[in-house]
Design an enzyme around this catalytic site. Structure first.
Site, PDB file in Angstrom:
ATOM      1  N   HIS A 127       0.848  -1.201   0.000  1.00  0.00           N
ATOM      2  CA  HIS A 127       0.000   0.000   0.000  1.00  0.00           C
ATOM      3  C   HIS A 127       0.881   1.248   0.000  1.00  0.00           C
ATOM      4  O   HIS A 127       1.955   1.268   0.606  1.00  0.00           O
ATOM      5  CB  HIS A 127      -0.914  -0.004   1.220  1.00  0.00           C
ATOM      6  N   GLU A 182      -4.228   1.697  -7.102  1.00  0.00           N
ATOM      7  CA  GLU A 182      -4.555   2.828  -6.242  1.00  0.00           C
ATOM      8  C   GLU A 182      -3.646   3.999  -6.579  1.00  0.00           C
ATOM      9  O   GLU A 182      -2.526   4.090  -6.060  1.00  0.00           O
ATOM     10  CB  GLU A 182      -4.373   2.456  -4.767  1.00  0.00           C
TER      11      GLU A 182
END
EC number: 5.3.1.1
Length: 274
Positions: free
Chosen positions: A98, A170
């Site tokens: 992430h 993302e």
């Protein structure tokens, strides 16, 4: 290689939110109302301390995963958690790479690659995050950046493993900013990611792996995101914290048609497997 149809994925990354009582209440409510797992796969990634109690409540329709793991099985790695430890709790899913792990804790493509290889070795199901910065986007270098990121992260990963993985696109500039990618732009970028997987492996492999979108999702834009043909689901952050919103996301996803790999292979005019 045998492939299953790609189902939609609705995943929630809780980051450092929710205490035990809140989390238990959420899981108890959602697990009773989410669609059948054959229609949509629902995942929650809570804080490490919540894994044990929440795993006890997970079922076929809602599963719990870890937000991170280290690539070694044991040793002097203060503050880290091993894949074996996750498995001992009954955890099957893990979120890797992430952007907050990168910007705040110094993770690189190389460390994400080591974690990915370790997760696969231990039979965990990884959701691997990729995404470009605002500067990269403004310089029109998104595709080049993602191509290199995928090359680095997937080094040494066997093709057979892809059917049990998820890629989460993302864009860094959209995470927690309220600026979600235009649905059509997100769809195009995910098409390009799938093209890169084809180049790294094969057409069949790119058809097997699920690629989802994350970044400033909400009840207002979820339908337009999930309607995009190349997008296999979402990874929501703040938007996944409310029971009603998460259930709404799952209900919208369940209305989308399941993608059959068998049908994909019969559609020679469809280069992006949707």
């Amino acid at each position: 290689m045998n492939y299953k149809p790609r189902t939609k994925v609705i995943a929630g990354n809780w980051k450092m939110h929710k205490c035990k009582d809140e989390a238990l209440e959420f899981i108890q409510k959602v697990s009773l109302q989410v669609p059948d797992q054959t229609q949509v796969q629902t995942l929650i990634f809570p804080q490490l301390t919540l894994l044990d109690p929440l795993v006890q409540l997970q079922g076929a329709n809602l599963q719990v995963g870890a937000q991170n793991m280290f690539y070694e099985t044991e040793g002097a790695f203060t503050g880290e958690v091993s894949p074996q430890n996750l498995l001992s709790l009954g955890v099957k899913h893990v979120l890797l790479g992430h952007s907050e792990r990168r910007t705040l804790f110094g993770e690189t493509d190389q460390t994400v690659n080591l974690k990915l290889l370790s997760a696969l070795k231990h039979k965990l199901v990884p959701t691997v995050c990729v995404g470009e910065s605002l500067l990269t986007k403004e310089n029109n270098q998104t595709q080049m950046f993602l191509d290199q990121q995928l090359t680095n992260i997937f080094a040494g990963v066997p093709e057979e493993a892809l059917k049990n993985m998820i890629i989460a696109y993302e864009p860094v500039w959209a995470i927690g900013t309220g600026k979600s990618a235009n649905p059509q732009d997100a769809n195009k970028t995910i098409e390009q990611i799938r093209e890169k997987v084809t180049a790294l492996y094969s057409f069949q492999a790119s058809c097997a792996i699920r690629i989802i979108y994350g970044g400033s999702l909400s009840v207002a834009n979820i339908k337009s995101i999930l309607e995009q043909p190349a997008i296999d689901g979402i990874l929501a952050g703040k938007a996944s914290l409310q029971t009603e919103d998460f259930l709404f996301f799952a209900q919208i996803a369940s209305k989308q048609v399941l993608v059959s790999t068998k049908d994909i292979f019969q559609k020679n005019d469809c280069p992006f497997c949707y």
